[in-house]
Scaffold this motif. Structure first.
Motif, PDB file in Angstrom:
ATOM      1  N   ILE A  11      71.919 -57.300  -7.689  1.00  0.00           N
ATOM      2  CA  ILE A  11      72.482 -56.085  -7.280  1.00  0.00           C
ATOM      3  C   ILE A  11      72.255 -55.669  -5.671  1.00  0.00           C
ATOM      4  N   SER A  12      70.826 -56.122  -5.344  1.00  0.00           N
ATOM      5  CA  SER A  12      70.409 -55.239  -4.152  1.00  0.00           C
ATOM      6  C   SER A  12      71.123 -56.509  -2.757  1.00  0.00           C
ATOM      7  N   LEU A  14      74.397 -57.049  -2.926  1.00  0.00           N
ATOM      8  CA  LEU A  14      75.793 -56.857  -2.722  1.00  0.00           C
ATOM      9  C   LEU A  14      75.936 -56.059  -1.391  1.00  0.00           C
ATOM     10  N   ILE A 190      71.499 -59.691 -14.767  1.00  0.00           N
ATOM     11  CA  ILE A 190      70.275 -59.536 -13.691  1.00  0.00           C
ATOM     12  C   ILE A 190      69.028 -59.865 -14.292  1.00  0.00           C
TER      13      ILE A 190
ATOM     14  N   ASN B 181      75.481 -49.536   0.242  1.00  0.00           N
ATOM     15  CA  ASN B 181      75.536 -50.709  -0.566  1.00  0.00           C
ATOM     16  C   ASN B 181      74.704 -50.435  -1.727  1.00  0.00           C
ATOM     17  N   PRO B 182      74.957 -51.135  -2.855  1.00  0.00           N
ATOM     18  CA  PRO B 182      74.239 -51.106  -4.230  1.00  0.00           C
ATOM     19  C   PRO B 182      72.639 -51.336  -3.909  1.00  0.00           C
ATOM     20  N   SER B 183      71.725 -50.654  -4.547  1.00  0.00           N
ATOM     21  CA  SER B 183      70.416 -50.780  -4.547  1.00  0.00           C
ATOM     22  C   SER B 183      69.812 -51.357  -5.690  1.00  0.00           C
ATOM     23  N   ALA B 184      68.504 -52.045  -5.370  1.00  0.00           N
ATOM     24  CA  ALA B 184      67.578 -52.436  -6.427  1.00  0.00           C
ATOM     25  C   ALA B 184      67.387 -51.639  -7.838  1.00  0.00           C
ATOM     26  N   GLU B 187      68.749 -52.386 -11.014  1.00  0.00           N
ATOM     27  CA  GLU B 187      67.927 -53.392 -11.927  1.00  0.00           C
ATOM     28  C   GLU B 187      66.643 -52.758 -12.312  1.00  0.00           C
TER      29      GLU B 187
END
Lengths: 350, 350
Positions: A11-12, A14, A190, B181-184, B187
């Motif tokens: 995810i991070s 992206l 994930i 942007n997407p972040s962790a 997750e």
């Protein structure tokens, strides 16, 4: 190191991109569905039933879509994944309403054949359904009236397929179709990423989720649109990057395979490959060996359920083929690892 | 059982809903940003600088937004979270260009005060910035010219805030702002859910991610639009469900707290609560006790960095308050667990 099997998702990593699939297909009429199967199923609603000519090498899920409304006749696909034009010609008739065209692993059917089929279409008035699941990034479309691609084969998304066409808007009651709900596959992707990074213990949980969700999809009777979640994820995947990485990985692996004397299933120039297919006797033993070294390869395809089980040529191809992973997750170090494994295998066996 | 702290996210429980935030705010001009802070920061671009009146009880991140372009003057918020009208009146002047209005924990400021402030706005020609971070689901807007809400406080999303207004389109160069942007965090939210379900070992990894990402946000200088990923997630959260669950949880917890003789910070009728705040001496000890029993409570707010550190009333409130979790993740069994813990605590302390 581990290669192949289901996609992991980071995810991070992206990032926004302008080179995403929606941009890539923006000049077409598009219907984003939850899977390639749903894309085919929804297309069925606008097709006239009759005889459909299917290639004699195809995924069981495709055959299933046409069993109800069509008489299925197979035309021959040669070992190099080109169409046997003579065989196809012999099966054309007034009753044929659709011809299913496939470009395998990214390699387009050749120009001469496509021109020939184009002419035949005018003569017999069938529609051409072009399955671009393997070839969409080599070329969006060649001569299909309708194109269908399973996007799940290319990207870490839990659901996604697309039906697209250059023709006027198709008469599909799209608004009545619900969007798919997100599935636990995203969790699994994930978890797999965290596992590969050594941050999470064990791979049982995500493997269980992948298996369960694949079984659910196989049993799914309904047609859905793509989920909002997958739609948003697709905006982050750069087609330009994907093309470059796959081409480069394929090139490296092909060179290594040729040095080893392995039989490449296709030449693979000027294409964006889905995978790198090889033919070999004792495929299961080789597959097992790679799995023991954590390289997981798909077989495109097992014949069970296709109606091609006794088809001599298809059987031989299906028994000998193995798809080596070269997708955008991987770089030089992965391909070197894989090449080294294969070199060792070939040495031992000689 | 574990309650409070960062949201967990259960991907496979997400369902399409018609009652999502975009529908909820569809009659407004909306600007979806990555955070409440970015929503305030982007609003700054269309505000005339001058004196801003801020409530004397407020999050540090709000104060920070106004420090550069405004002279900040605080007006008094009473212990019951209503505005001290007399104090506010005494601070109004021709130089005041903006008044910041907040409804705490979901409880709207009363009608009489709002009517009074409305009149004053006409007299002094200031704008009213209505912070609906706590109150958006009690009421979208009361009298604000501009409303701002941090959506991250309500939903399991890694980023999200919104600026909205009934007025004509605001002159904000929105197209020039990149999407986050997407972040962790996503997750981490998924890992937390698996941990709570007993499917994943250990909570160190997701706690580390939450902490790191919160620090990144604190340091973030840029303004972003909401990420595509959070935008898609927001389409799955039902406002109707959220309202019902929070109201019911609050009601149950309030009854239990009243039986124990705890001091509720607000009456909390006719509101959709963000949390259930209580006042008590020895707050830290109580907080610690709850944490030992895996109930993690926020303090709204520590005063550090606000400029209110020496403000007697604010200091007392900030030292005595604790926000008990009642959010939509929880049901009767969770609230009973929490109530039982509190009953035990009160017994021991008597």
């Amino acid at each position: 190191m581990e290669l192949g099997s289901n996609f992991e998702l980071d995810i991070s990593s992206l990032h926004n991109t302008k080179s995403h699939i929606f941009r890539y297909l923006e000049s077409y009429h598009t219907y984003y569905m939850d899977s390639g199967r749903s894309a085919l199923a929804v297309l069925n609603q606008v097709l006239a039933s009759g005889i459909i000519l299917l290639p004699s090498y195809i995924c069981e899920s495709v055959v299933k879509v046409y069993r109800e409304n069509f008489s299925i006749v197979f035309y021959k696909i040669k070992r190099d994944f080109t169409v046997d034009t003579e065989d196809l010609d012999s099966k054309l008739s007034e009753g044929v309403t659709a011809v299913y065209l496939m470009h395998y692993f990214g390699q387009l059917q050749d120009e001469m054949f496509l021109n020939w089929l184009n002419k035949k279409r005018r003569q017999y008035e069938f529609v051409i359904i072009e399955d671009t699941t393997h070839s969409i990034f080599t070329k969006r479309r060649t001569i299909g009236d309708y194109c269908v691609c399973s996007l799940r084969k290319w990207f870490p998304i839990s659901d996604g397929g697309v039906l697209y066409s250059e023709n006027e808007q198709m008469d599909i009651p799209f608004a009545d179709i619900s969007a798919k709900n997100p599935s636990a596959v995203l969790e699994a992707m994930i978890l797999k990423k965290l596992y590969l990074e050594g941050k999470a213990d064990g791979n049982e949980l995500y493997r269980k989720i992948f298996t369960e969700e694949e079984e659910k999809l196989d049993k799914q009777g309904e047609i859905y649109r793509i989920s909002e979640l997958s739609r948003s994820l697709l905006k982050y995947f750069s087609i330009d990057d994907l093309k470059e990485k796959r081409r480069e990985n394929y090139r490296m692996l092909r060179n290594a395979l040729q040095e080893c004397g392995m039989e490449l299933a296709l030449e693979g120039k000027q294409m964006v490959p889905l995978a790198c297919p090889v033919y070999l006797n004792g495929r299961e033993e080789f597959r097992q060996y790679l799995a023991e070294h954590r390289v997981y390869c798909a077989v495109h395809w097992p014949l069970a359920g296709t109606g091609l089980e006794d088809h001599k040529d298809a059987k031989e191809m299906s028994e000998q083929i193995l798809s080596l992973p070269i997708d955008q997750r991987y770089g030089a170090e992965h391909i070197q690892y894989l090449a080294e494994l294969i070199r060792d295998y070939v040495k031992i066996r000689r």
